[in-house]
Scaffold this active site. Structure first.
Site, PDB file in Angstrom:
ATOM      1  N   GLU A   7      13.881   8.016  -4.067  1.00 29.83           N
ATOM      2  CA  GLU A   7      13.362   7.588  -5.590  1.00 29.83           C
ATOM      3  C   GLU A   7      12.823   8.716  -6.340  1.00 29.83           C
ATOM      4  O   GLU A   7      11.801   9.164  -6.242  1.00 29.83           O
ATOM      5  CB  GLU A   7      12.108   6.706  -5.308  1.00 29.83           C
ATOM      6  CG  GLU A   7      12.624   5.426  -4.628  1.00 29.83           C
ATOM      7  CD  GLU A   7      11.528   4.160  -4.864  1.00 29.83           C
ATOM      8  OE1 GLU A   7      11.991   2.872  -4.946  1.00 29.83           O
ATOM      9  OE2 GLU A   7      10.592   4.525  -5.433  1.00 29.83           O
ATOM     10  N   LYS A  23       5.052  -4.361  -6.632  1.00 32.26           N
ATOM     11  CA  LYS A  23       3.869  -3.583  -6.927  1.00 32.26           C
ATOM     12  C   LYS A  23       2.716  -4.452  -7.352  1.00 32.26           C
ATOM     13  O   LYS A  23       2.369  -5.295  -6.484  1.00 32.26           O
ATOM     14  CB  LYS A  23       4.556  -2.828  -8.096  1.00 32.26           C
ATOM     15  CG  LYS A  23       5.751  -1.971  -7.829  1.00 32.26           C
ATOM     16  CD  LYS A  23       5.880  -0.783  -8.837  1.00 32.26           C
ATOM     17  CE  LYS A  23       7.430  -0.190  -8.240  1.00 32.26           C
ATOM     18  NZ  LYS A  23       7.579   1.038  -9.128  1.00 32.26           N
ATOM     19  N   HIS A  75       5.052   5.665  -1.724  1.00 35.39           N
ATOM     20  CA  HIS A  75       5.515   5.795  -2.950  1.00 35.39           C
ATOM     21  C   HIS A  75       5.051   6.877  -4.018  1.00 35.39           C
ATOM     22  O   HIS A  75       4.064   6.866  -3.814  1.00 35.39           O
ATOM     23  CB  HIS A  75       5.214   4.246  -3.543  1.00 35.39           C
ATOM     24  CG  HIS A  75       6.189   3.788  -4.640  1.00 35.39           C
ATOM     25  ND1 HIS A  75       5.583   4.315  -6.135  1.00 35.39           N
ATOM     26  CD2 HIS A  75       7.409   3.234  -4.973  1.00 35.39           C
ATOM     27  CE1 HIS A  75       6.701   3.847  -6.860  1.00 35.39           C
ATOM     28  NE2 HIS A  75       7.577   3.398  -6.195  1.00 35.39           N
TER      29      HIS A  75
HETATM   30  O1  LIG Z   1       9.524   0.247  -5.782  1.00 33.24           O
HETATM   31  C1  LIG Z   1      10.591   0.422  -6.669  1.00 33.24           C
HETATM   32  C2  LIG Z   1      10.737   1.608  -7.427  1.00 33.24           C
HETATM   33  O2  LIG Z   1       9.769   2.276  -7.685  1.00 33.24           O
HETATM   34  C3  LIG Z   1      11.634   1.551  -8.581  1.00 33.24           C
HETATM   35  O3  LIG Z   1      10.912   0.824  -9.419  1.00 33.24           O
HETATM   36  P1  LIG Z   1      11.683   0.457 -11.180  1.00 33.24           P
HETATM   37  O4  LIG Z   1      13.153   0.187 -10.631  1.00 33.24           O
HETATM   38  O5  LIG Z   1      11.091  -0.449 -11.915  1.00 33.24           O
HETATM   39  O6  LIG Z   1      11.829   1.844 -11.508  1.00 33.24           O
END
Ligand SMILES: O=C[C@H](O)COP(=O)(O)O
Length: 260
Positions: free
Chosen positions: A181, A17, A105
């Site tokens: 997700e 990210k 995303h």
């Molecule tokens: O890109 C990954 C997902 O958005 C999960 O993020 P997280 O594991 O920090 O909740």
């Protein structure tokens, strides 16, 4: 004794990210590269999705590993070149060694106005340029206190719309990865419950059932060590966020995938 059948191939990776500085991204990438032999020996595809700024440096680190680590981008534009200030060309991503492009995303949908229509055009551009789209889908609301089947049905309906829109834009026979997700499970303290994820992902697989290309379904949303064991009935792998910042956690996940 009959030969042990080959393990089904698993896949795990992480998106950084916008969490890391350039120097932290590079040292992290070197650590990820050191997991490549374990992943290869475990029949696991390993991928890393840094921010745009660090893609070329990460490509150079990862290209020197004897075993592959797939490099991903966090987004792309849908045109290959032209007057599109601030955008990034899928052709350029391919040129520098990107093989997976993440699209849609939840953060891009919510904060940057990404729509199913846009995502479909981007998926087409990714495939046209010889890369694999990794398309994130998921329902917005957490299950309420009603019946579990209603929550599953609602999630599948939301995901189906997102998936069919993208699938309609890419030729049958092309490879695609979907990351399920649930939006409410991203950034949470723990992943969504096993029964919910397995029930939803089984339905998502059915939606892709007629396609000829390779389709893989991942789970993402507060995933970490211990998650895959619970979900393996429904998913081919995991998409990690924060819990992969400690590389040892990713190593544990690969070990788990090897065992299961
Ligand atoms: O890109 C990954 C997902 O958005 C999960 O993020 P997280 O594991 O920090 O909740």
């Amino acid at each position: 004794m009959p030969p042990v059948p080959p393990l089904e191939r698993r896949i795990v990776g992480t998106s950084l990210k916008m969490y890391f500085s350039p120097s932290r991204t590079l040292s992290y990438t070197k650590n990820i590269a050191s997991l490549a032999p374990l992943a290869a020996a475990s029949n696991v595809d390993l991928f890393l999705i840094p921010d745009f700024l660090n893609l070329t440096s990460c490509a150079s680190i990862l290209s020197s590993t004897p075993d592959p680590v797939l490099l991903g981008a966090q987004d792309t534009y849908f045109e290959d070149y032209g007057a599109f200030t601030g955008e990034v060309s899928p052709q350029s991503l391919k040129d520098i060694g990107v093989s997976i492009v993440e699209l849609g995303h939840a953060e891009r949908r919510r904060l940057f106005g990404e729509t199913d229509g846009n995502i479909a055009k981007k998926a087409a551009a990714v495939v046209r340029n010889g890369m694999i789209p990794l398309i994130c889908v998921g329902e917005v609301s957490a299950p309420s206190s009603g019946p579990a089947s209603a929550a599953v049905g609602m999630a599948v309906r939301e995901c189906r719309t997102q998936m069919l829109s993208a699938l309609a834009a890419i030729p049958d026979g092309s490879e695609v990865i979907f990351a399920y997700e649930p939006v409410w499970a991203i950034g949470a303290s723990e992943p969504a419950g096993k029964d919910h994820v397995v029930a939803v992902t089984k339905e998502l697989r059915r939606i892709c059932g007629e396609r000829k290309g390779r389709v893989r379904i991942l789970y993402g949303g507060s995933a970490g060590p211990g998650t895959f064991e619970n979900l393996k009935e429904g998913v081919d792998g995991l998409f990690l966020g924060r819990f992969a910042h400690e590389v040892g956690n990713l190593e544990k996940v690969i070990e788990e995938m090897k065992r299961t």
